[in-house]
Design an enzyme around this catalytic site. Sequence first.
Site, PDB file in Angstrom:
ATOM      1  N   GLY A  46      66.091  26.722 -30.653  1.00 14.90           N
ATOM      2  CA  GLY A  46      66.645  26.779 -29.307  1.00 14.90           C
ATOM      3  C   GLY A  46      67.783  25.774 -29.184  1.00 14.90           C
ATOM      4  N   GLN A  51      73.002  20.111 -24.445  1.00 16.54           N
ATOM      5  CA  GLN A  51      73.117  19.483 -25.767  1.00 16.54           C
ATOM      6  C   GLN A  51      74.509  19.604 -26.370  1.00 16.54           C
ATOM      7  OE1 GLN A  51      69.364  21.651 -27.148  1.00 16.54           O
ATOM      8  NE2 GLN A  51      69.304  19.802 -28.397  1.00 16.54           N
ATOM      9  N   CYS A  91      63.856  17.467 -32.048  1.00 15.30           N
ATOM     10  CA  CYS A  91      64.966  17.887 -31.205  1.00 15.30           C
ATOM     11  C   CYS A  91      66.267  17.638 -31.945  1.00 15.30           C
ATOM     12  CB  CYS A  91      64.954  17.098 -29.899  1.00 15.30           C
ATOM     13  SG  CYS A  91      66.307  17.521 -28.790  1.00 15.30           S
ATOM     14  N   LEU A  92      67.158  18.606 -31.871  1.00 12.64           N
ATOM     15  CA  LEU A  92      68.453  18.464 -32.547  1.00 12.64           C
ATOM     16  C   LEU A  92      69.257  17.300 -31.971  1.00 12.64           C
ATOM     17  CD1 LEU A  92      69.370  22.259 -32.761  1.00 12.64           C
ATOM     18  CD2 LEU A  92      68.570  20.777 -34.626  1.00 12.64           C
ATOM     19  N   HIS A 133      60.786  23.002 -23.575  1.00 14.41           N
ATOM     20  CA  HIS A 133      61.655  21.983 -24.175  1.00 14.41           C
ATOM     21  C   HIS A 133      63.106  22.181 -23.717  1.00 14.41           C
ATOM     22  CE1 HIS A 133      62.818  19.489 -27.886  1.00 14.41           C
ATOM     23  NE2 HIS A 133      63.968  20.064 -27.573  1.00 14.41           N
ATOM     24  N   GLU A 134      63.569  23.427 -23.706  1.00 10.68           N
ATOM     25  CA  GLU A 134      64.974  23.695 -23.326  1.00 10.68           C
ATOM     26  C   GLU A 134      65.195  23.490 -21.819  1.00 10.68           C
ATOM     27  OE1 GLU A 134      66.681  23.705 -25.786  1.00 10.68           O
ATOM     28  OE2 GLU A 134      65.303  24.428 -27.308  1.00 10.68           O
ATOM     29  N   HIS A 137      65.688  19.991 -21.152  1.00  9.64           N
ATOM     30  CA  HIS A 137      67.070  19.572 -21.423  1.00  9.64           C
ATOM     31  C   HIS A 137      67.961  19.829 -20.203  1.00  9.64           C
ATOM     32  CE1 HIS A 137      67.323  18.288 -25.598  1.00  9.64           C
ATOM     33  NE2 HIS A 137      66.731  19.385 -26.057  1.00  9.64           N
TER      34      HIS A 137
END
Length: 174
Positions: A46, A51, A91-92, A133-134, A137
Amino acid sequence: MSLLTILHYPDPRLHQRARPVEHIDPELQRTFDDMLETMYAAPGIGLAATQVGIGLRFTVVDVSEAKDEPQVFINPEIITRAGKCKSEEGCLSVPGYSDTVIRSQQVHVRALNRAGEPFEVEAEELLAICLQHEIDHLDGRLFIDRLSDLKRRRARRQIRRALREAQQDKTGAG
Ligand code: GNR
Ligand code: NI
């Protein structure tokens, strides 16, 4: 299509709440494709607009094994939640750190698709985790913000140290 730069903790933009998307135009649709390309290249399951420094509420997701089910969620909202589970997350935007957080087991999510049409999904397992999670963000929240105080302090120290070491490696300083 082009690869976008993924922001890393502690970039303050990761802690800003994104605004709803009001118009879906061809330029935004190109951005969906760039984000999907960036997500697949990372690789990740995702990627939220936050981000890549875009303060709008949308995210791209692909939790399929074959990486052939790209999905775009615009203005996603969790309508209902059920159950609790432990989730081992990375997480990226927080490279080199993973930890366990508590999430809802199932979430009923409403959103618009890339054409601007409303849809709903009863998500469970990896999709449920990924969407929570997204959406975090988009609310300016990282998974490390969901750790206990003690664990979060330890995580932040560890992440800062890793970032510092990576920086030193790059500049050749010792
Ligand atoms: O690629 C990702 N994997 C992942 C694993 C467990 C829980 C959440 C995620 S999302 C992450 C990509 C990412 O950082 N999205 O914001
Ligand atoms: Ni993330």
